[in-house]
Scaffold this motif. Structure first.
Motif, mmCIF file in Angstrom:
data_model
loop_
_atom_site.group_PDB
_atom_site.id
_atom_site.type_symbol
_atom_site.label_atom_id
_atom_site.label_comp_id
_atom_site.label_asym_id
_atom_site.label_seq_id
_atom_site.Cartn_x
_atom_site.Cartn_y
_atom_site.Cartn_z
ATOM 1 N N ALA A 96 40.399 41.072 51.435
ATOM 2 C CA ALA A 96 40.703 39.955 50.536
ATOM 3 C C ALA A 96 40.437 40.341 49.088
ATOM 4 N N GLU A 97 39.388 41.136 48.857
ATOM 5 C CA GLU A 97 39.091 41.586 47.494
ATOM 6 C C GLU A 97 40.223 42.448 46.944
ATOM 7 N N ASP A 98 40.761 43.347 47.782
ATOM 8 C CA ASP A 98 41.862 44.195 47.327
ATOM 9 C C ASP A 98 43.121 43.369 47.074
ATOM 10 N N LYS A 99 43.334 42.334 47.888
ATOM 11 C CA LYS A 99 44.484 41.456 47.664
ATOM 12 C C LYS A 99 44.356 40.739 46.324
ATOM 13 N N LEU A 100 43.147 40.273 46.026
ATOM 14 C CA LEU A 100 42.918 39.599 44.744
ATOM 15 C C LEU A 100 43.162 40.562 43.592
ATOM 16 N N ARG A 101 42.680 41.787 43.713
ATOM 17 C CA ARG A 101 42.897 42.788 42.666
ATOM 18 C C ARG A 101 44.400 43.027 42.468
ATOM 19 N N ALA A 102 45.140 43.108 43.561
ATOM 20 C CA ALA A 102 46.579 43.362 43.471
ATOM 21 C C ALA A 102 47.286 42.222 42.739
ATOM 22 N N ILE A 103 46.901 40.979 43.036
ATOM 23 C CA ILE A 103 47.541 39.833 42.376
ATOM 24 C C ILE A 103 47.210 39.818 40.893
ATOM 25 N N ILE A 104 45.943 40.042 40.556
ATOM 26 C CA ILE A 104 45.558 40.076 39.144
ATOM 27 C C ILE A 104 46.288 41.204 38.416
ATOM 28 N N THR A 105 46.435 42.344 39.075
ATOM 29 C CA THR A 105 47.146 43.472 38.473
ATOM 30 C C THR A 105 48.601 43.118 38.193
ATOM 31 N N VAL A 106 49.255 42.499 39.167
ATOM 32 C CA VAL A 106 50.651 42.099 38.982
ATOM 33 C C VAL A 106 50.782 41.123 37.815
ATOM 34 N N LEU A 107 49.880 40.155 37.742
ATOM 35 C CA LEU A 107 49.948 39.154 36.677
ATOM 36 C C LEU A 107 49.719 39.774 35.308
#
Length: 224
Positions: A96-107
């Motif tokens: 879940a932490e990596d998913k959050l990082r991926a979303i923040i990166t995309v944004l």
């Protein structure tokens, strides 16, 4: 009797390709005008003249001005983060932490990549002065993305996606992105002069801040 041969596939596809090109040209032109003038001050005549398309083409592809504006808002949302990208991230085997990082990166990368385009300007105008088409676009674009975000945050904190603490955490984690969307230039120029929002550094900062806050909320909820 001579039977004429069927046209080759490329010829059959040509009208559809031409139609798609016309649609995209109208969409791009409308996006630029809506970003510059706003929805209320942009006329169908301006869109037709600038895109070199007639009103029949606009109505064929988008039904009317409202339909065109909805398409522009959808495109603007997609250029920041596509719903397909969010779904793919949510269904991955990453933590879940990596998913959050991926979303923040995309944004964050999207905010920087779109800085000079019309997508951010259109979304900013719509946020500050909502139109009648906003509810439909929110239901189609924003709500599904928000549900994915809540699910990921809930997984990090071991809380339900609908828990009030999860909902408040979603605001805390993603409000900075919304703020940067609206106020990046005035912020850097007038409020915090010298502020540099280098994407890698900003992503790491937002992740550290978010995870620390989520951990504190989880502890307060007794779920750490």
């Amino acid at each position: 009797m001579v039977v004429s041969a069927s046209p080759p596939p490329a010829a059959a596809r040509a009208p559809r390709q031409d139609g798609q090109a016309t649609r995209q040209q109208i969409l791009e032109t409308a996006g630029q005008l809506f970003a510059e003038l706003g929805y209320a001050n942009t006329t169908s005549k301006q869109i037709c003249e600038n895109s070199k398309a007639n009103n029949a083409s606009v109505n064929y592809h988008f039904e009317n001005k409202d339909g065109l504006y909805r398409a522009v808002l959808r495109e603007a949302h997609d250029r920041l983060v596509r719903i397909e990208t969010m779904i793919s991230l949510s269904e991955s085997q990453d933590s879940a932490e990596d998913k959050l990082r991926a979303i923040i990166t995309v944004l964050i990368e999207g905010l920087n990549n779109q800085r000079e385009g019309w997508a951010l300007k259109v979304l900013t105008r719509e946020l500050l002065s909502p139109s009648s088409v906003l509810p439909a676009v929110l239901e189609e674009q924003a709500f599904p993305k928000a549900k994915i975000v809540r699910t990921i945050l809930g997984q990090i904190m071991h809380l339900s996606p609908e828990d009030p603490a999860t909902l408040r955490s979603a605001v805390s984690v993603f409000a900075p992105c919304l703020f940067l969307l609206i106020a990046h230039q005035p912020l850097a120029r007038n409020v915090l002069p010298g502020l540099e929002l280098d994407p890698p550094a900003l992503i790491e900062h937002m992740m550290s801040y978010a995870l620390a806050g989520l951990a504190a909320v989880a502890r307060a909820s007794g779920r750490a």
